[in-house]
Design a protein around this motif. Sequence first.
Motif, PDB file in Angstrom:
ATOM      1  N   PHE A   6      29.608  43.100  61.383  1.00 25.62           N
ATOM      2  CA  PHE A   6      29.224  43.329  59.993  1.00 25.62           C
ATOM      3  C   PHE A   6      30.461  43.446  59.102  1.00 25.62           C
ATOM      4  O   PHE A   6      30.474  42.943  57.979  1.00 25.62           O
ATOM      5  CB  PHE A   6      28.334  44.568  59.857  1.00 25.62           C
ATOM      6  N   ARG A   7      31.504  44.065  59.614  1.00 32.41           N
ATOM      7  CA  ARG A   7      32.753  44.173  58.850  1.00 32.41           C
ATOM      8  C   ARG A   7      33.298  42.759  58.553  1.00 32.41           C
ATOM      9  O   ARG A   7      33.720  42.471  57.444  1.00 32.41           O
ATOM     10  CB  ARG A   7      33.788  45.003  59.604  1.00 32.41           C
ATOM     11  N   ALA A   8      33.258  41.876  59.553  1.00 28.37           N
ATOM     12  CA  ALA A   8      33.724  40.495  59.364  1.00 28.37           C
ATOM     13  C   ALA A   8      32.822  39.756  58.370  1.00 28.37           C
ATOM     14  O   ALA A   8      33.305  38.974  57.536  1.00 28.37           O
ATOM     15  CB  ALA A   8      33.761  39.763  60.700  1.00 28.37           C
ATOM     16  N   TYR A   9      31.517  39.986  58.452  1.00 29.87           N
ATOM     17  CA  TYR A   9      30.569  39.360  57.533  1.00 29.87           C
ATOM     18  C   TYR A   9      30.872  39.764  56.087  1.00 29.87           C
ATOM     19  O   TYR A   9      30.980  38.920  55.199  1.00 29.87           O
ATOM     20  CB  TYR A   9      29.144  39.751  57.932  1.00 29.87           C
ATOM     21  N   VAL A  10      31.047  41.046  55.851  1.00 25.56           N
ATOM     22  CA  VAL A  10      31.316  41.540  54.502  1.00 25.56           C
ATOM     23  C   VAL A  10      32.688  41.055  54.017  1.00 25.56           C
ATOM     24  O   VAL A  10      32.860  40.736  52.839  1.00 25.56           O
ATOM     25  CB  VAL A  10      31.197  43.079  54.453  1.00 25.56           C
ATOM     26  N   ALA A  11      33.658  40.956  54.918  1.00 28.07           N
ATOM     27  CA  ALA A  11      35.011  40.530  54.543  1.00 28.07           C
ATOM     28  C   ALA A  11      35.041  39.110  53.993  1.00 28.07           C
ATOM     29  O   ALA A  11      35.888  38.788  53.157  1.00 28.07           O
ATOM     30  CB  ALA A  11      35.951  40.653  55.743  1.00 28.07           C
ATOM     31  N   LYS A  12      34.104  38.253  54.426  1.00 28.58           N
ATOM     32  CA  LYS A  12      34.118  36.874  53.908  1.00 28.58           C
ATOM     33  C   LYS A  12      33.868  36.838  52.408  1.00 28.58           C
ATOM     34  O   LYS A  12      34.279  35.908  51.724  1.00 28.58           O
ATOM     35  CB  LYS A  12      33.145  35.972  54.674  1.00 28.58           C
ATOM     36  N   PHE A  13      33.252  37.887  51.861  1.00 26.47           N
ATOM     37  CA  PHE A  13      32.970  37.921  50.430  1.00 26.47           C
ATOM     38  C   PHE A  13      34.183  38.348  49.606  1.00 26.47           C
ATOM     39  O   PHE A  13      34.114  38.392  48.376  1.00 26.47           O
ATOM     40  CB  PHE A  13      31.749  38.791  50.148  1.00 26.47           C
ATOM     41  N   ASP A  14      35.293  38.606  50.282  1.00 27.37           N
ATOM     42  CA  ASP A  14      36.558  38.842  49.584  1.00 27.37           C
ATOM     43  C   ASP A  14      37.233  37.521  49.234  1.00 27.37           C
ATOM     44  O   ASP A  14      38.196  37.499  48.483  1.00 27.37           O
ATOM     45  CB  ASP A  14      37.504  39.685  50.456  1.00 27.37           C
ATOM     46  N   GLN A  15      36.733  36.437  49.788  1.00 22.43           N
ATOM     47  CA  GLN A  15      37.283  35.109  49.521  1.00 22.43           C
ATOM     48  C   GLN A  15      36.683  34.545  48.236  1.00 22.43           C
ATOM     49  O   GLN A  15      35.522  34.824  47.921  1.00 22.43           O
ATOM     50  CB  GLN A  15      36.962  34.164  50.680  1.00 22.43           C
ATOM     51  N   PRO A  16      37.426  33.731  47.507  1.00 21.48           N
ATOM     52  CA  PRO A  16      36.893  33.174  46.255  1.00 21.48           C
ATOM     53  C   PRO A  16      35.771  32.159  46.471  1.00 21.48           C
ATOM     54  O   PRO A  16      35.109  31.776  45.507  1.00 21.48           O
ATOM     55  CB  PRO A  16      38.114  32.520  45.598  1.00 21.48           C
ATOM     56  N   THR A  17      35.536  31.751  47.699  1.00 24.66           N
ATOM     57  CA  THR A  17      34.504  30.758  47.992  1.00 24.66           C
ATOM     58  C   THR A  17      33.161  31.372  48.391  1.00 24.66           C
ATOM     59  O   THR A  17      32.230  30.639  48.710  1.00 24.66           O
ATOM     60  CB  THR A  17      34.978  29.833  49.128  1.00 24.66           C
ATOM     61  N   HIS A  18      33.066  32.692  48.367  1.00 25.72           N
ATOM     62  CA  HIS A  18      31.835  33.365  48.790  1.00 25.72           C
ATOM     63  C   HIS A  18      31.559  34.603  47.932  1.00 25.72           C
ATOM     64  O   HIS A  18      32.475  35.347  47.613  1.00 25.72           O
ATOM     65  CB  HIS A  18      31.923  33.806  50.252  1.00 25.72           C
ATOM     66  N   GLU A  19      30.299  34.799  47.604  1.00 30.22           N
ATOM     67  CA  GLU A  19      29.843  36.002  46.908  1.00 30.22           C
ATOM     68  C   GLU A  19      28.652  36.550  47.684  1.00 30.22           C
ATOM     69  O   GLU A  19      27.774  35.778  48.079  1.00 30.22           O
ATOM     70  CB  GLU A  19      29.397  35.674  45.475  1.00 30.22           C
ATOM     71  N   GLY A  20      28.615  37.848  47.900  1.00 30.17           N
ATOM     72  CA  GLY A  20      27.516  38.463  48.642  1.00 30.17           C
ATOM     73  C   GLY A  20      26.892  39.608  47.875  1.00 30.17           C
ATOM     74  O   GLY A  20      27.596  40.476  47.340  1.00 30.17           O
TER      75      GLY A  20
END
Length: 187
Positions: free
Chosen positions: A51-65
């Motif tokens: 879950f930590r890795a899943y949420v971390a992807k939303f720190d990238q400019p290509t993803h919003e969660g």
Amino acid sequence: MLDQSFLVRGPRVAVRRISFRDREEIATLTRESAALHHPWIPARDTTEEAFRAYVAKFDQPTHEGFVVCLRGSGAIVGGVNINNIVRGGIQSGALGYVAYASTTGHGYMTEGLRLVVRYAFTELGLHRLEANIQPGNVSSVRLVERLGFRLEGYSPRFQYVDGAWRDHERWAVTAEMTEQAAGSVPR
């Protein structure tokens, strides 16, 4: 404690960014909704590390969660992601979304997804959103139809879900389409 960090609010639901503190609630909702999600949504690992890795992807400019929450209690009723955001001359992203069994059938995801679409077109400056949906997922197709998405095409063997490459329909909406539906003049 009720979260006041909502980005947008509707009459019954509000939307905020997903965070690691949502893990336990989302893990419970995901377990309770396994039958509803099968075979449309891949099983998601809800361990702390995953879950930590899943949420971390939303720190990238290509993803919003985002999570969709009830306004009164802050309880999570759904989630929406904007993935594969492309900037420049395209300004588009791909939507992923999930509702949970305990709150389906109340229109919460229609309201929540409408809020996210509006946020994407205004605050994020996107021009186009698409949703790729497996043909038999009637509830998901009806949801995007209610929001004015149009069917644009069919993608054979588009995404690996539940042990196989699955066909998907491509549904899309542009900022102008939502403005025209609301009766405003396109920018």
